[in-house]
Design a protein around this motif. Structure first.
Motif, PDB file in Angstrom:
ATOM      1  N   LYS A 198      46.489  11.844  64.586  1.00 17.55           N
ATOM      2  CA  LYS A 198      46.036  12.010  63.226  1.00 17.55           C
ATOM      3  C   LYS A 198      44.915  12.758  63.085  1.00 17.55           C
ATOM      4  CE  LYS A 198      47.278   7.220  61.979  1.00 17.55           C
ATOM      5  NZ  LYS A 198      46.802   5.893  61.457  1.00 17.55           N
ATOM      6  N   GLU A 199      43.896  12.708  63.968  1.00 15.28           N
ATOM      7  CA  GLU A 199      42.587  13.681  63.660  1.00 15.28           C
ATOM      8  C   GLU A 199      43.173  15.305  63.854  1.00 15.28           C
ATOM      9  OE1 GLU A 199      41.678   9.744  64.661  1.00 15.28           O
ATOM     10  OE2 GLU A 199      43.076  11.015  65.893  1.00 15.28           O
ATOM     11  N   GLU A 200      43.886  15.525  64.888  1.00 18.02           N
ATOM     12  CA  GLU A 200      44.520  16.955  65.015  1.00 18.02           C
ATOM     13  C   GLU A 200      45.016  17.291  63.784  1.00 18.02           C
ATOM     14  OE1 GLU A 200      45.126  17.296  69.941  1.00 18.02           O
ATOM     15  OE2 GLU A 200      46.644  16.445  68.547  1.00 18.02           O
ATOM     16  N   LEU A 201      46.036  16.632  63.238  1.00 18.56           N
ATOM     17  CA  LEU A 201      46.534  17.036  62.002  1.00 18.56           C
ATOM     18  C   LEU A 201      45.990  17.139  60.858  1.00 18.56           C
ATOM     19  CD1 LEU A 201      50.045  14.944  62.210  1.00 18.56           C
ATOM     20  CD2 LEU A 201      50.022  17.319  62.564  1.00 18.56           C
ATOM     21  N   ALA A 202      44.686  16.484  60.857  1.00 15.53           N
ATOM     22  CA  ALA A 202      43.702  16.270  59.597  1.00 15.53           C
ATOM     23  C   ALA A 202      43.015  17.838  59.763  1.00 15.53           C
ATOM     24  CB  ALA A 202      42.725  15.347  59.623  1.00 15.53           C
ATOM     25  N   ALA A 203      42.612  18.133  61.163  1.00 20.56           N
ATOM     26  CA  ALA A 203      42.039  19.383  61.283  1.00 20.56           C
ATOM     27  C   ALA A 203      42.867  20.456  60.991  1.00 20.56           C
ATOM     28  CB  ALA A 203      41.545  19.499  62.921  1.00 20.56           C
ATOM     29  N   LEU A 204      44.223  20.478  61.298  1.00 19.35           N
ATOM     30  CA  LEU A 204      45.191  21.335  60.827  1.00 19.35           C
ATOM     31  C   LEU A 204      45.054  21.776  59.302  1.00 19.35           C
ATOM     32  CD1 LEU A 204      47.424  23.418  61.127  1.00 19.35           C
ATOM     33  CD2 LEU A 204      48.953  21.511  61.182  1.00 19.35           C
ATOM     34  N   GLY A 205      44.667  20.793  58.626  1.00 21.67           N
ATOM     35  CA  GLY A 205      44.594  21.070  56.983  1.00 21.67           C
ATOM     36  C   GLY A 205      43.422  21.990  56.587  1.00 21.67           C
ATOM     37  N   GLU A 206      42.452  22.036  57.591  1.00 20.20           N
ATOM     38  CA  GLU A 206      41.391  22.993  57.456  1.00 20.20           C
ATOM     39  C   GLU A 206      41.844  24.431  57.582  1.00 20.20           C
ATOM     40  OE1 GLU A 206      37.356  24.724  57.252  1.00 20.20           O
ATOM     41  OE2 GLU A 206      38.342  22.801  56.595  1.00 20.20           O
ATOM     42  N   ASP A 207      42.656  24.577  58.471  1.00 15.56           N
ATOM     43  CA  ASP A 207      43.073  25.754  59.156  1.00 15.56           C
ATOM     44  C   ASP A 207      44.178  26.277  57.782  1.00 15.56           C
ATOM     45  OD1 ASP A 207      42.156  25.657  61.466  1.00 15.56           O
ATOM     46  OD2 ASP A 207      43.785  24.554  62.140  1.00 15.56           O
ATOM     47  N   ILE A 208      44.900  25.512  56.994  1.00 10.88           N
ATOM     48  CA  ILE A 208      45.653  25.687  56.067  1.00 10.88           C
ATOM     49  C   ILE A 208      44.956  25.801  54.703  1.00 10.88           C
ATOM     50  CG2 ILE A 208      47.554  24.732  54.564  1.00 10.88           C
ATOM     51  CD1 ILE A 208      48.519  23.159  56.966  1.00 10.88           C
ATOM     52  N   PHE A 209      43.943  24.883  54.351  1.00 10.98           N
ATOM     53  CA  PHE A 209      43.494  25.060  52.923  1.00 10.98           C
ATOM     54  C   PHE A 209      41.924  25.962  53.013  1.00 10.98           C
ATOM     55  CE2 PHE A 209      45.935  21.343  52.811  1.00 10.98           C
ATOM     56  CZ  PHE A 209      46.652  21.547  51.617  1.00 10.98           C
ATOM     57  N   ARG A 210      41.351  26.143  54.208  1.00  8.75           N
ATOM     58  CA  ARG A 210      40.121  26.796  54.038  1.00  8.75           C
ATOM     59  C   ARG A 210      40.325  28.185  53.231  1.00  8.75           C
ATOM     60  NH1 ARG A 210      35.261  25.698  53.006  1.00  8.75           N
ATOM     61  NH2 ARG A 210      35.492  24.062  54.646  1.00  8.75           N
ATOM     62  N   TYR A 211      39.388  28.732  52.233  1.00  5.35           N
ATOM     63  CA  TYR A 211      39.606  29.821  51.396  1.00  5.35           C
ATOM     64  C   TYR A 211      40.897  29.854  50.491  1.00  5.35           C
ATOM     65  CZ  TYR A 211      35.907  31.482  54.805  1.00  5.35           C
ATOM     66  OH  TYR A 211      34.477  31.694  55.595  1.00  5.35           O
ATOM     67  N   PHE A 212      41.415  28.710  50.338  1.00  6.12           N
ATOM     68  CA  PHE A 212      42.438  28.322  49.612  1.00  6.12           C
ATOM     69  C   PHE A 212      43.632  29.083  50.282  1.00  6.12           C
ATOM     70  CE2 PHE A 212      39.190  28.436  46.627  1.00  6.12           C
ATOM     71  CZ  PHE A 212      39.101  27.243  45.873  1.00  6.12           C
ATOM     72  N   GLY A 213      43.771  29.142  51.589  1.00 11.51           N
ATOM     73  CA  GLY A 213      44.902  29.945  52.455  1.00 11.51           C
ATOM     74  C   GLY A 213      44.783  31.322  52.285  1.00 11.51           C
ATOM     75  N   LEU A 214      43.882  32.021  51.783  1.00 12.36           N
ATOM     76  CA  LEU A 214      43.893  33.493  51.596  1.00 12.36           C
ATOM     77  C   LEU A 214      43.850  34.217  52.726  1.00 12.36           C
ATOM     78  CD1 LEU A 214      42.225  33.504  48.353  1.00 12.36           C
ATOM     79  CD2 LEU A 214      44.526  34.107  48.458  1.00 12.36           C
ATOM     80  N   GLY A 215      43.220  33.842  53.925  1.00 10.39           N
ATOM     81  CA  GLY A 215      42.724  34.546  54.969  1.00 10.39           C
ATOM     82  C   GLY A 215      44.193  34.712  56.084  1.00 10.39           C
TER      83      GLY A 215
END
Length: 352
Positions: free
Chosen positions: A201-218
């Motif tokens: 669960k923790e790894e998938l939650a951290a994946l959300g940071e990779d997806i949503f940081r900067y609204f996904g623009l990078g």
């Protein structure tokens, strides 16, 4: 000017940036030039969204904090230890910067100055304020760098080499226009995650940071998932729920509504949780608020495909399922030696 002196200017900048955090910016008495720059920096952060609606204060603070952590004496020493930069003959390097996320071109700017060259900078119309301001701080920390930093709004002229970032379409123009100069031309890239269904669960939650940081623009944002056949998306969506407040930001919400409508009108099958959609697609570049996914049967076959298509991929996130992958939650926290497009910028600058 010695390498140590150039390092010192950026270490000072890192210390200055470390004062700024959302809701907790604190002016320290021992930081040089604070009387000149601290309050102006706060004002610039507050106004960032008026210059670019994607540059919310939260996102700008995050970028500043990451650079504060990167610009330390230890990190600079580790990064530059492999290069001989003490006898560089200064050349003028043109920089054509992107503007998709805040400070996205700072690494190229840093690389040019730290290697002993002069930077001729053309900023993106989407990100024109922050880098020139930080350059003023660097010059205050080391006044001799004034002759090494120039910003231009017009056509690049009088340069010896160039580093240019743009879309695949603009890259063709760059390649033609700069064909007679040493160059690094950066094109569109996207980042992916390779999952096997055993993620915590923790790894998938951290994946959300990779997806949503900067609204996904990078380009380092995960825009596509590779999952094993029969993958159950329920744990993934449950982990993403912690990022649901992103839909409260109007510009993101407008993109979510628009892209979801396009998918539905096109009769595409999508999965939707109310603030993001996922769609089965062979492409890498998903629109804002959406992530593509694709099934795989064999990790070895997938590895061969990703190697063949490496020029489309910036980084790969996984639980060590592929060599050289980035840990979950870390795509937007690269080290100084994590070069964009896997092109060693310092090595390029050392030989021009």
């Amino acid at each position: 000017m010695t390498l140590a002196e150039r390092k010192s200017a950026f270490i000072a900048l890192g210390t200055f940036l470390g004062q700024f955090a959302p809701g907790n910016s604190h002016k320290k008495q021992d930081v040089p030039h604070n009387d000149l720059f601290f309050d102006e920096m706060l004002a610039l952060i507050a106004l960032s969204q008026s210059h670019n609606r994607w540059f919310t204060e939260e996102q700008v603070y995050f970028a500043l904090q990451q650079w504060s952590k990167a610009l330390t004496s230890q990190n600079l020493d580790i990064w530059l230890a492999a290069y001989d930069l003490n006898n560089i003959e200064p050349k003028t390097v043109g920089l054509v910067l992107a503007g998709n996320i805040s400070m996205v071109g700072f690494h190229d700017f840093l690389s040019v100055i730290i290697s002993g060259h002069k930077a001729l900078v053309k900023t993106s119309s989407n990100d024109q304020k922050l880098l020139p301001f930080l350059a003023k701080y660097i010059i205050a920390a080391e006044p001799r760098l004034r002759d090494y930093i120039t910003f231009t709004e017009g056509k690049l002229e009088g340069f010896d080499a160039v580093i240019a970032t743009g879309s695949n379409n603009t890259a063709r123009y760059f390649e033609y226009y700069f064909k007679d100069k040493p160059s690094i031309i950066r094109k569109n890239r996207n980042s992916i995650a390779v999952l096997n269904g055993k993620e915590t669960k923790e790894e998938l939650a951290a994946l959300g940071e990779d997806i949503f940081r900067y609204f996904g623009l990078g380009c380092r944002n995960v825009s596509k998932l590779f999952v094993p056949s029969g993958y159950d998306f329920k744990p993934f969506f449950e982990a993403m729920y912690g990022y649901r407040d992103i839909i409260q930001y109007e510009k993101y919400a407008n993109n979510y509504d628009y892209n979801k409508a396009v998918f539905l009108m096109s009769n595409f099958s999508i999965l939707d949780n109310g603030f993001m959609t996922i769609k089965e697609d062979t492409g890498y570049a998903s629109p804002i608020s959406s992530v593509f996914y694709e099934y795989y049967d064999s990790l070895e076959v997938l590895k061969q495909r990703l190697e063949a298509e490496h020029e489309q991929i910036q980084c790969i996130v996984s639980n060590s399922l592929m060599p050289g992958t980035v840990p979950f939650g870390k795509t937007q926290q690269p080290e100084l030696w994590d070069y964009a497009d896997n092109i060693d910028t310092i090595a390029f600058l050392a030989k021009i």
